[in-house]
Enzyme design. Structure first.
Site, mmCIF file in Angstrom:
data_model
loop_
_atom_site.group_PDB
_atom_site.id
_atom_site.type_symbol
_atom_site.label_atom_id
_atom_site.label_comp_id
_atom_site.label_asym_id
_atom_site.label_seq_id
_atom_site.Cartn_x
_atom_site.Cartn_y
_atom_site.Cartn_z
ATOM 1 N N CYS A 187 119.434 -22.718 44.059
ATOM 2 C CA CYS A 187 119.372 -23.152 42.662
ATOM 3 C C CYS A 187 117.932 -23.086 42.177
ATOM 4 C CB CYS A 187 119.914 -24.573 42.510
ATOM 5 S SG CYS A 187 118.945 -25.812 43.413
ATOM 6 N N CYS B 242 115.385 -25.150 44.013
ATOM 7 C CA CYS B 242 114.939 -24.535 45.270
ATOM 8 C C CYS B 242 113.783 -23.582 44.993
ATOM 9 C CB CYS B 242 116.078 -23.774 45.937
ATOM 10 S SG CYS B 242 117.509 -24.769 46.403
ATOM 11 N N ASP C 155 103.318 6.313 21.541
ATOM 12 C CA ASP C 155 102.454 7.443 21.866
ATOM 13 C C ASP C 155 103.188 8.712 21.447
ATOM 14 O OD1 ASP C 155 100.377 8.993 23.169
ATOM 15 O OD2 ASP C 155 101.851 9.348 24.748
ATOM 16 N N ASP D 128 103.598 7.002 28.048
ATOM 17 C CA ASP D 128 103.926 7.495 29.379
ATOM 18 C C ASP D 128 102.732 7.957 30.182
ATOM 19 O OD1 ASP D 128 103.366 9.960 27.981
ATOM 20 O OD2 ASP D 128 104.435 10.976 29.599
ATOM 21 N N ASP E 156 97.654 6.094 28.716
ATOM 22 C CA ASP E 156 98.385 5.028 28.029
ATOM 23 C C ASP E 156 98.470 3.754 28.853
ATOM 24 O OD1 ASP E 156 99.036 6.532 25.726
ATOM 25 O OD2 ASP E 156 100.666 7.508 26.797
#
Length: 739
Positions: free
Chosen positions: A39, A42, A443, A621, A625
């Site tokens: 949970c 935890c 871009d 990409d 960038d």
């Protein structure tokens, strides 16, 4: 290793030490399998305990995969104390490889069995309770109570095992979790009912105890089912990687080596029908490759010498020899596995709120129940049965399972939806940030366009074509790849360096040469004022300007149209010339164009938008960038882009079509709305239920139904994200745009 680590044997200690992986920054990483994570509390306990250690730089627990990623402060740090600390906390741990596919989690089967047993018990006890509610008195009522006890005791002992085991482990470790009040409430309800039965009392709560377990188990099973689906996305990616590869030895023969032993530069033999084990460049042979994982292409792609393929693609038609470009743990597939595994690891605003609530829950609930018991004891002049009755109702009804599930269950469903749409999400915090954006920044080269331009007519000194090709062969830039396809002899190029955002330079025929932006090349050669990039120039020599034709990426026009229609501002931010940037922007209907931007200029533009109060999505990409992707409020990169771009981005698009960008944005907004609704449901429930329980107006049975019902309601609300999932974006025909 298959069980928790012990250090009594040198072998076990050696295995733990071998599990460390350097991170390139003087530290080491350790990945641990921790089956005991159940949970949010935890997760919070593990991260809080490990992060407080001097030898740990950071720790992140993943509830879906039941794993803990630990960054140790030094490359030679001993991981043994970290594992010992987890064991002492009640979470035995085992080192695992990042791409390891673990056996199916038995917790699911245990939950199904427990749910069936609890359902059977609840059904029968409820039938017996009907007789009591109908007015049974005396021995008949006592008989119904005894039969209910005979059913409830074994059912609670077996069906309640997941909660009792977790609660006992937490208490032994000196901590609290959500299962402690649940186990306490169920146990007290059964014990008080046994006492009432022995005394011949009129009221027992066997039905409440068993029904509570049934609904709790139903909610936990739904949560487990969704996490298992998210986990299967990671293990499914891991199964795409073979166990080893055929590697050429020093004597020219090929030998099978485990994948972990394959190094960059090794020559591999990949037979027909085999998966590509690591990122490769084909040296010899021709084949067709299935690259659906990377680009979503339905048709195989022909590949021959010089073709680069990513790990996880499949060799379909012929045997090839190829050079390994990276080791397995640095391959494209390993990056995808890491990103998907980290999808829920982020700590966004809503997650932090839920975590704080989970930490406060146990002590607050116990104090509230104890105060309720004491208050009713005074109000009823010592009637401890009634006081206990009300206190048990408070314990049961105040369980914050709905609050604990509000965020993670929505993020797990969203991550599964994104995976089916060909989008990998790094963390849930990125999903929250994406829902906040007011502007999308694209871009141009490699993002709005395919990044694979075609050569048009060249102007200038045609005799320089071979020298230009020599530099282009040493660069991975899309424009360089187009120039490298020239049919001419290339002389030797030495001292070659690629300058992000500018181009590539080196020495050709003893002279300094550059290929790239016209103004940058103009620093060493005389470049005409009207020259269009890319330009090749040599010191004390002529220049050659190349005309390129760009191709719009599929889905680019649709992505811009949908995001503009959704109220977002759209900006084209490119390092290319104004003429080329304006041409692409005109084709796509983008009004805000910023051209000639260097990597530093892109960061400055994003910072300007941020200072103006904007929240930007950056889609890019290339290598140049990567800094902008990291600087943006949230970012995306195509899977076919550079390693740096994929690493810096928050989302990776595994399909060629940019239509996934607005789809992901729409899903992020839907997820944020679902999370807010879940929080509202959880808060409203607790605000209404707690006063009623404290006032004694709620029985334990009604408390069980209300608490479990709130958890199931939150889960079902999150599942609404699966409604209306779009089909994969149709691949549109690419459109050539003259540069």
């Amino acid at each position: 290793m298959t069980g928790p680590v012990g250090f009594s044997s040198p072998l076990a200690r050696a295995e733990v030490l071998a599990a460390r992986r350097p991170d390139g920054q003087g530290r080491s990483r350790l990945l641990l399998s921790v089956p005991g994570i159940r949970c949010g509390s935890c997760v919070a306990a593990i991260e809080r305990t490990l992060s407080s250690r001097a030898d740990v730089a950071s720790a992140r627990a993943n509830l879906t995969l039941k794993r803990v990623s630990v960054v140790l402060e030094s490359a030679d740090a001993d991981p043994s104390p970290v594992i010992d600390a987890l064991t002492a906390l009640g979470f035995p741990a085992t080192p695992v490889e990042p791409g390891a596919v673990e056996a199916d989690d038995p917790a699911g089967r245990e939950l199904v069995r427990a749910l069936a047993i609890a359902g059977f018990g609840a059904m029968n006890i409820m039938l017996l309770s009907v007789g009591v509610w109908s007015g049974a008195e005396g021995r008949l009522r006592l008989g119904f109570h005894i039969l209910s006890a005979l059913i409830a005791l074994p059912v609670v002992a077996v069906a309640g095992r997941p909660f009792f085991r977790s609660a006992i482990a937490a208490l032994r470790a000196g901590r609290m979790n959500m299962d402690v009040p649940i186990a306490l409430g169920v146990s007290l309800a059964v014990l008080l009912s046994l006492f009432e039965t022995a005394q011949g009392g009129a009221h027992v709560f066997f039905d409440a105890a068993v029904t509570l377990l049934f609904f709790l188990l139903a909610g936990r099973w739904l949560d487990h089912l969704m996490r298992e689906r998210a986990r299967s996305a990671v293990t499914g990616l891991a199964r795409l990687s073979p166990a080893g590869a055929m590697v050429r030895q020093a004597d020219g023969t090929f030998a099978y080596l485990p994948l972990a032993d394959v190094r960059a530069g090794d020559v591999l033999s990949i037979a027909e029908g085999e998966p590509v084990p690591v990122d490769i460049r084909i040296l010899d042979g021709h084949t067709d490759l299935d690259r659906a994982l990377v680009t979503g292409e339905a048709m195989p792609v022909p590949a021959g010498p010089g073709f680069e393929a990513e790990a996880g693609t499949r060799n379909l038609t012929g045997t090839v020899q190829a050079q390994a470009l990276r080791s397995a743990d640095a391959s494209f597939l390993a990056q995808m596995i890491g990103m998907q595994a980290a999808a829920e690891g982020g700590r966004g605003r809503y997650v932090r709120i839920a975590d704080r609530a989970a930490r406060l829950y146990a002590p607050v609930v116990h104090v509230a129940a104890l105060a309720t018991f004491a208050g009713w004891l005074v109000a009823t002049a010592g009637d401890w049965q009634t006081s206990a009755f009300v206190a048990i109702s408070v314990l049961i009804i105040t369980c914050p399972c709905a609050l604990g599930l509000a965020v993670p269950v929505a993020h797990v469903v969203a991550a599964g939806q994104l995976m089916r749409r060909g989008v990998l999400m790094k963390d849930g915090a990125a999903l929250e940030r994406l829902a906040e954006i007011d502007r999308a920044v694209f871009d141009k080269t490699g993002t709005l366009t395919t990044g694979l331009p075609r050569l048009g007519p060249a102007t200038g000194d045609a005799q320089l074509a071979g020298a230009a090709r020599a530099l282009a062969l040493r660069s991975r830039h899309p424009a360089s790849r187009a120039i490298a396809a020239l049919d001419c002899r290339a002389p030797e190029a030495t001292d070659v360096t690629e300058v992000p955002g500018s181009g590539v330079e080196g020495t050709v025929d003893g002279k300094r040469a550059r290929l790239g932006r016209a103004d940058w090349v103009g620093e060493i050669a005389s470049v005409p004022a009207d020259a269009q990039s890319p330009v090749f120039g040599m010191a004390d020599g002529g220049t050659l300007s190349f005309a390129l034709e760009e191709t719009l990426r599929p889905g680019a026009a649709e992505a811009v149209r949908r995001m503009t229609a959704g109220g977002l501002g759209v900006t084209l931010l490119s390092g290319d010339t104004a003429a080329r940037a304006d041409l692409i922007a005109g084709r796509l209907g983008i009004g805000d164009v910023r051209s000639g931007a260097t990597p530093a200029g892109k960061i400055a533009a994003l910072e300007e938008m941020r200072c103006a109060g904007g929240h930007t999505l950056m889609v890019g990409d290339g290598l140049n960038d990567a800094p902008a992707l990291a600087a943006a409020h949230v970012s995306m990169a195509p899977g076919s882009g550079t390693d740096a771009g994929r690493t810096a981005a928050d989302f990776v698009l595994l399909r060629d079509s940019l239509a996934a960008v607005p789809e992901t944005w729409t899903l992020a907004r839907d997820t944020a709305r679902i999370v807010r609704q879940n929080f509202a449901l959880a808060v409203i429930y607790n605000c209404a239920a707690i006063p009623l329980a404290v006032a004694g107006l709620v029985t334990p049975l009604v408390a069980a139904l209300a608490m479990s019902g709130s958890s199931i309601l939150v889960t079902l609300n999150a599942l609404r994200l699966n409604r209306g999932a779009p089909a994969p974006a149709r691949m549109q025909d690419a459109e050539a745009v003259p540069a």
